[in-house]
Design an enzyme around this catalytic site. Structure first.
Site, PDB file in Angstrom:
ATOM      1  N   GLU A   1      -3.704  31.163  28.187  1.00 28.37           N
ATOM      2  CA  GLU A   1      -4.358  29.865  27.931  1.00 28.37           C
ATOM      3  C   GLU A   1      -3.464  28.943  27.106  1.00 28.37           C
ATOM      4  OE1 GLU A   1      -7.730  31.092  25.624  1.00 28.37           O
ATOM      5  OE2 GLU A   1      -8.809  31.899  27.328  1.00 28.37           O
ATOM      6  N   PRO A   2      -2.276  28.608  27.610  1.00 31.66           N
ATOM      7  CA  PRO A   2      -1.407  27.747  26.797  1.00 31.66           C
ATOM      8  C   PRO A   2      -1.903  26.313  26.768  1.00 31.66           C
ATOM      9  CG  PRO A   2      -0.429  28.106  28.954  1.00 31.66           C
ATOM     10  CD  PRO A   2      -1.704  28.912  28.921  1.00 31.66           C
TER      11      PRO A   2
ATOM     12  N   TYR B   1      -3.105  17.751  20.685  1.00 31.62           N
ATOM     13  CA  TYR B   1      -4.005  17.521  19.549  1.00 31.62           C
ATOM     14  C   TYR B   1      -3.717  16.168  18.889  1.00 31.62           C
ATOM     15  CZ  TYR B   1      -4.621  22.400  20.609  1.00 31.62           C
ATOM     16  OH  TYR B   1      -4.850  23.564  21.292  1.00 31.62           O
TER      17      TYR B   1
ATOM     18  N   GLY C   1      -1.689  29.576  22.133  1.00 33.35           N
ATOM     19  CA  GLY C   1      -1.034  29.583  20.830  1.00 33.35           C
ATOM     20  C   GLY C   1       0.476  29.577  20.866  1.00 33.35           C
TER      21      GLY C   1
ATOM     22  N   CYS D   1      -8.656   3.111   5.162  1.00 34.61           N
ATOM     23  CA  CYS D   1      -8.957   3.161   3.723  1.00 34.61           C
ATOM     24  C   CYS D   1      -9.097   4.593   3.218  1.00 34.61           C
ATOM     25  CB  CYS D   1     -10.243   2.399   3.450  1.00 34.61           C
ATOM     26  SG  CYS D   1     -10.160   0.743   4.071  1.00 34.61           S
TER      27      CYS D   1
END
Ligand code: LLP
Length: 428
Positions: free
Chosen positions: A274-275, A385, A240, A356
């Site tokens: 956990e980066p 991401y 995080g 669309c």
């Protein structure tokens, strides 16, 4: 911090002009900088060195096997959240005994695969999951380590509600009030060694203070558990750590470490972090070509060949990435990469894709220099991401991925073809 910069009006990734890469691989293209990835990995490793932590890069943020190999070589282990990610970690040469596996819905097959691989820690998210893991471990004669994912009821108000995971009312982890009962029930279980605690309070977390609060609550809980005779050896503080999207103002690894290290350095706990995005976000851009420029009512639209299918974050979270042309007048280089930056003499536009859906936009209301059909545009801070959340919606083949290393670059995932979009459909 990253290794993307304008030189004489042309955007470079390390020593290579982005336009040269695109001339070979086409658009849309995800382009990653090895030096940026390693810089951020090393910055985290150095900032937290006093804790000698196991750094488990969160594969979900940017999962290309070639990127994982690069990080494994730099000393990283992996945080996985599915069987697919475990397979990637394995192919990348990750040390299985250091892999951590979180996720609220681990299937039997995923649990069995992870047991067989001999992963380091199962981060357990519910009583039912613990019972299932015990059952499967007993069947296979394995005795894995597990950590209870605690929900410390902490959150950062700036984190999007979709990615805030530390509040009570989320599907993640087990409420802190239930932790003691959980250990009483399962802590002496014969098949699984429940000897760790895991937290992951959300993503991104924009300051160190939510971690301080969450770790404080967790350490008190660990003391209570110890008093009751349970041995806790491992604390996984999750991921995080933020990265730069709109501005360069996000905290650095050092800022988090300064607040977190003092809390943990005198404990005997083995620490895991956990980066994901702090390593991968600024290491990637999405290059895209302008197809058309048009107006609609009062609005101006720049229509590009990337879309929400390539970068879903703006549509899903309203996230603001800096978007700018890759080639500009040498005197008009943006002094800062900030979503709100207004190019002098520019025009206000929305940068949109061809899907669309009204939600198919990459940037809204940006004042950009004059843009024409055929121009190359770049979405910055797209490494995390980005590609991993891309889809084939509208039967759009996924983008190519390219990794730059100094003056060299190579394709690390070929562009998908139309055939790829229907290849898994039988009887074609
Ligand atoms: N560990 C666990 C258990 C996680 O669930 C996550 C992210 C991480 C580590 C890594 O978080 P990071 O350091 O990358 O912030 N799609 C969203 C982010 C979802 C994050 C999910 N979990 C976005 O684009 O912002």
């Amino acid at each position: 911090m990253d290794h993307f910069e304008y030189r004489n009006g042309s955007l470079f990734c390390e020593q290579v002009a982005v336009s040269d890469i695109v001339a070979e691989v086409g658009t849309p293209a995800y382009i990653y900088s090895s030096a940026t990835l390693l810089h951020h990995y090393n910055a985290i490793a150095e900032a937290f060195a006093e804790l000698n932590p196991t750094i488990c890069y969160s594969i979900k943020s940017l999962a290309n096997v070639n990127i994982l190999k690069l990080l494994a070589k730099a000393g990283s282990s992996f945080d996985v959240t599915s069987g697919g990610e475990l397979a990637r970690a394995t192919i990348a040469g990750g040390d299985a005994s250091k892999i951590v596996f979180a996720g609220v819905g681990k299937t039997d097959r995923e649990l069995v695969d992870a047991l067989d691989a001999g992963i380091g820690v199962f981060n357990i998210e519910s009583e039912a999951e613990f019972e299932n893991l015990s059952r499967l471990a007993a069947q296979r004669g394995a005795k894995p380590h597990a950590a209870l994912r605690l929900n410390p009821d902490v959150y950062d108000p700036k984190t999007h509600t979709y990615t805030a995971t530390g509040k009570k009312e989320t599907k993640f982890g087990v409420d802190i009030e239930r932790a003691v009962r959980f250990f009483e029930e399962y802590g002496s279980g014969p098949n699984v060694m429940l000897d760790g605690i895991h937290i992951h309070i959300g993503s991104p977390i924009y300051s160190a203070w939510p971690y301080v609060e969450a770790i404080g609550k967790t350490l008190s809980m660990i003391d209570r558990l110890k008093e009751k005779g349970f041995e806790i050896n491992t604390l996984d503080i999750g991921g995080g750590f933020a990265a730069d999207y709109e501005t360069g103002a996000s905290p650095l690894a050092d800022d988090y470490a300064k607040a977190i290290v003092p809390l943990l350095k005198d404990t005997a706990l083995a620490v895991i972090i956990e980066p994901g995005r702090q390593i991968s976000c600024n290491a990637g851009i999405l290059a895209t070509e302008v197809q058309y420029v048009k107006t609609g009512g009062e609005k101006n639209f720049v229509i590009v060949d990337a879309a929400m299918t390539d970068l879903f974050r703006p549509a899903l979270y309203g996230s603001e990435h800096f978007v700018y042309p890759a080639a500009i007048d040498a005197t008009a280089q943006p002094p800062e990469r900030r979503a709100g930056f207004a190019a002098p003499g520019g025009t206000k536009v929305d940068v949109v894709g061809g899907v669309c859906e009204g939600s198919d936009f990459l940037a809204k209301d940006r004042v950009l220099p004059p843009i024409a059909r055929g121009d190359l545009m770049v979405v910055f801070s797209a490494g995390a991401y980005g590609f991993v959340m891309s889809s084939q919606y509208n039967s759009r083949p996924r983008s190519v991925e390219v990794l730059v290393d100094g003056a060299e670059y190579r394709i690390i995932r070929r562009r998908e073809t139309y055939e790829d979009t229907y290849a898994a459909e039988l009887d074609v």
